[in-house]
Scaffold this motif. Structure first.
Motif, PDB file in Angstrom:
ATOM      1  N   UNK A 183     -34.701  -4.036  19.018  1.00  9.00           N
ATOM      2  CA  UNK A 183     -34.864  -5.435  18.601  1.00  9.00           C
ATOM      3  C   UNK A 183     -36.313  -5.864  18.750  1.00  9.00           C
ATOM      4  N   UNK A 184     -36.908  -5.527  19.903  1.00  9.03           N
ATOM      5  CA  UNK A 184     -38.289  -5.917  20.169  1.00  9.03           C
ATOM      6  C   UNK A 184     -39.244  -5.237  19.199  1.00  9.03           C
ATOM      7  N   UNK A 185     -39.016  -3.940  18.966  1.00 12.54           N
ATOM      8  CA  UNK A 185     -39.878  -3.209  18.045  1.00 12.54           C
ATOM      9  C   UNK A 185     -39.765  -3.763  16.634  1.00 12.54           C
ATOM     10  N   UNK A 186     -38.525  -4.049  16.213  1.00 18.08           N
ATOM     11  CA  UNK A 186     -38.320  -4.611  14.874  1.00 18.08           C
ATOM     12  C   UNK A 186     -39.007  -5.967  14.753  1.00 18.08           C
ATOM     13  N   UNK A 187     -38.907  -6.779  15.813  1.00 18.86           N
ATOM     14  CA  UNK A 187     -39.542  -8.101  15.795  1.00 18.86           C
ATOM     15  C   UNK A 187     -41.061  -7.973  15.698  1.00 18.86           C
ATOM     16  N   UNK A 188     -41.632  -6.993  16.428  1.00 15.56           N
ATOM     17  CA  UNK A 188     -43.084  -6.791  16.385  1.00 15.56           C
ATOM     18  C   UNK A 188     -43.535  -6.342  14.998  1.00 15.56           C
ATOM     19  N   UNK A 189     -42.793  -5.390  14.424  1.00 11.05           N
ATOM     20  CA  UNK A 189     -43.149  -4.905  13.092  1.00 11.05           C
ATOM     21  C   UNK A 189     -43.011  -6.011  12.051  1.00 11.05           C
ATOM     22  N   UNK A 195     -47.463 -11.476   9.125  1.00  4.12           N
ATOM     23  CA  UNK A 195     -48.863 -11.900   9.196  1.00  4.12           C
ATOM     24  C   UNK A 195     -49.640 -11.350   7.995  1.00  4.12           C
ATOM     25  N   UNK A 196     -49.351 -10.086   7.649  1.00  2.00           N
ATOM     26  CA  UNK A 196     -49.991  -9.482   6.482  1.00  2.00           C
ATOM     27  C   UNK A 196     -49.587 -10.214   5.206  1.00  2.00           C
ATOM     28  N   UNK A 197     -48.300 -10.578   5.126  1.00  3.41           N
ATOM     29  CA  UNK A 197     -47.813 -11.306   3.957  1.00  3.41           C
ATOM     30  C   UNK A 197     -48.480 -12.671   3.853  1.00  3.41           C
ATOM     31  N   UNK A 198     -48.607 -13.360   4.992  1.00  5.44           N
ATOM     32  CA  UNK A 198     -49.275 -14.671   4.988  1.00  5.44           C
ATOM     33  C   UNK A 198     -50.725 -14.539   4.509  1.00  5.44           C
ATOM     34  N   UNK A 199     -51.393 -13.462   4.957  1.00  5.68           N
ATOM     35  CA  UNK A 199     -52.777 -13.232   4.528  1.00  5.68           C
ATOM     36  C   UNK A 199     -52.838 -13.014   3.026  1.00  5.68           C
ATOM     37  N   UNK A 200     -51.911 -12.193   2.509  1.00  6.49           N
ATOM     38  CA  UNK A 200     -51.887 -11.940   1.065  1.00  6.49           C
ATOM     39  C   UNK A 200     -51.650 -13.233   0.284  1.00  6.49           C
ATOM     40  N   UNK A 201     -50.764 -14.079   0.803  1.00  2.40           N
ATOM     41  CA  UNK A 201     -50.487 -15.347   0.116  1.00  2.40           C
ATOM     42  C   UNK A 201     -51.734 -16.230   0.081  1.00  2.40           C
ATOM     43  N   UNK A 202     -52.459 -16.265   1.207  1.00  3.73           N
ATOM     44  CA  UNK A 202     -53.685 -17.064   1.240  1.00  3.73           C
ATOM     45  C   UNK A 202     -54.706 -16.504   0.262  1.00  3.73           C
ATOM     46  N   UNK A 203     -54.809 -15.158   0.216  1.00  3.67           N
ATOM     47  CA  UNK A 203     -55.715 -14.546  -0.749  1.00  3.67           C
ATOM     48  C   UNK A 203     -55.292 -14.865  -2.177  1.00  3.67           C
ATOM     49  N   UNK A 383     -47.011 -10.241  -2.881  1.00  3.60           N
ATOM     50  CA  UNK A 383     -46.480 -11.327  -2.062  1.00  3.60           C
ATOM     51  C   UNK A 383     -45.016 -11.654  -2.299  1.00  3.60           C
ATOM     52  N   UNK A 384     -44.509 -11.419  -3.494  1.00  2.00           N
ATOM     53  CA  UNK A 384     -43.155 -11.892  -3.778  1.00  2.00           C
ATOM     54  C   UNK A 384     -42.164 -10.828  -4.215  1.00  2.00           C
TER      55      UNK A 384
END
Length: 420
Positions: A183-189, A195-203, A383-384
């Protein structure tokens, strides 16, 4: 070593007994509002975050302000499971700092008898595929499906070594430890991918604004009426629709989602031939509610609610349909107040300005539009797209976790054990 081998080694031939939750949980109690003047935090159905399984927010209530459903007292390590719309799997293990608070009667409160089961053991079983299937089979109601507390507590879970409590809890604890790690590993990944997706959306938003924003010097503003006329489907009366049927009928509430109304094929064919109907590639937009929400028409048979879902009749000699689609995401709509909600009337749409490259040179304009669309398509895929983008990776990580969880919880049931 496979997970099944690991499970067999851990059990080491020990007996496994399946017991209903009612047999391994303790009684709980309701609050008596007439006997208290204290305030409590109220865990409503919306208080539990479905993604994280944590309490995200809760109102402070007293006897005077408590809603009628605020009844169930909870303690640390209680498991609460929402019995309204149970397929949503809204559940939470109560942390120590929420002990003594009040939960809605929309939750089934499971208080583990910790001489028999660990709280984490209950949590992982209530999260399991087996329990989800059980809920689907035993819930009732279509509009507002629900399952009773009694049905929840009738669900059986395995108790390894029921006659040796210390060994039983040790086995449970080892499996819970592994599943908690998953669970913890899945949550971290998932957090990293998000975070990567949010960055792509901002880009994506940055490049979209840089390429077709209102303040881009290389673009000239033209009213959408210059592109084409606003069209809409012929009005469909409520009496002409039904919950099932041949042709999906999309209303403003189901636009871009699943339809909940249909019209007969003969009516569809009649109206499609006689009145306005979108061409493949034209961009449908919402003219009410969330203004300008856009869907590219893919040509699948469907009909659309007049005046609430409209499109520009566009021959693409001036503006590409896909360019329009991306523009609608940043459009500064000239909307009108339509009472409770804002809406776009035809004149509002036609007056709305769109930035266009080289509008007086069609060949150069369409070439530049195509270049902009190609760039934005790449970012849109990242992104989508569920099949190519990062959201797909997040989904795969979750499915991977569920697969290993179900393997580790694959205890043989009595009939299976007898056959073996």
């Amino acid at each position: 070593m496979s997970d099944l081998d690991f499970l067999e080694k851990l059990l080491d031939g020990a007996e496994v007994e399946w017991r209903p939750l009612a047999d391994v949980t303790l009684p709980t109690s309701n609050i008596k509002w007439s006997n208290t003047d204290q305030s409590y935090r109220y865990i409503d159905l919306t208080s539990v975050d479905r993604e994280t399984g944590t309490i995200s927010e809760a109102k402070e209530i007293t006897a005077e302000t408590a809603p009628s459903r605020a009844q169930k007292l909870v303690e640390a390590d209680d498991l609460i499971f929402a019995t309204t719309r149970p397929a949503q799997q809204r559940l939470c293990l109560i942390p120590s700092d929420w002990a003594g608070e009040v939960a809605s009667t929309g939750y089934c409160v499971l208080r583990p008898d910790q001489s028999h089961v660990l709280p984490g053991w209950l949590l992982h079983w209530i999260s399991s595929t087996q329990f989800k299937a059980y809920v689907e089979e035993h819930q009732s109601g279509s509009a507002y499906p629900a399952i009773s507390d009694g049905k929840v507590k009738a669900f059986s879970i395995p108790i390894p070594c029921p006659e040796e409590r210390e060994k039983s809890l040790t086995i449970q604890g080892e499996i819970v430890r592994i599943l908690d790690s998953f669970t913890e590993l899945t949550a971290e990944l998932t957090a990293e991918l998000t975070a990567e997706l949010d960055l792509r959306k901002k880009q994506y938003n940055h490049y979209r604004d840089q390429l077709l924003g209102y303040d881009v010097e290389s673009l000239e503003l033209r009213p959408l009426g210059w592109v084409g006329e606003v069209r809409m489907c012929k009005r469909i009366l409520k009496s002409q629709t039904s919950p099932t049927g041949d042709i999906p009928f999309f209303k403003i509430g189901t636009f871009g989602k699943r339809p909940d109304a249909f019209i007969p094929r003969d009516l569809f064919e009649q109206f499609k031939d006689k009145y306005s109907y979108p061409k493949i590639g034209e961009v449908l937009i919402s003219a009410s509610g969330t203004l300008g929400r856009a869907v590219i028409f893919d040509g699948k048979e469907a009909y659309f609610q007049d005046s609430n879902i409209v499109w520009l009749e566009n021959d693409e000699s001036k503006v590409l349909n896909k360019y329009l689609f991306y523009f609608y995401q940043i459009a500064k709509w000239q909307s009108s107040d339509g009472g409770v909600i804002k809406r776009l009337y035809n004149d509002n749409i036609k007056r709305t300005l769109i930035p266009v490259p080289c509008p007086d040179d069609p060949e150069a304009s369409l070439a530049e539009q195509a270049r902009i669309v190609e760039i934005l398509d790449k970012f849109d895929t990242l992104t989508t797209s569920l099949s190519e983008g990062l959201p797909r990776e997040i989904e795969l990580r979750q499915k991977q976790y569920e697969y290993y969880r179900d393997l580790l919880l694959s205890f043989p049931k009595p009939a299976e054990a007898a056959e073996a």
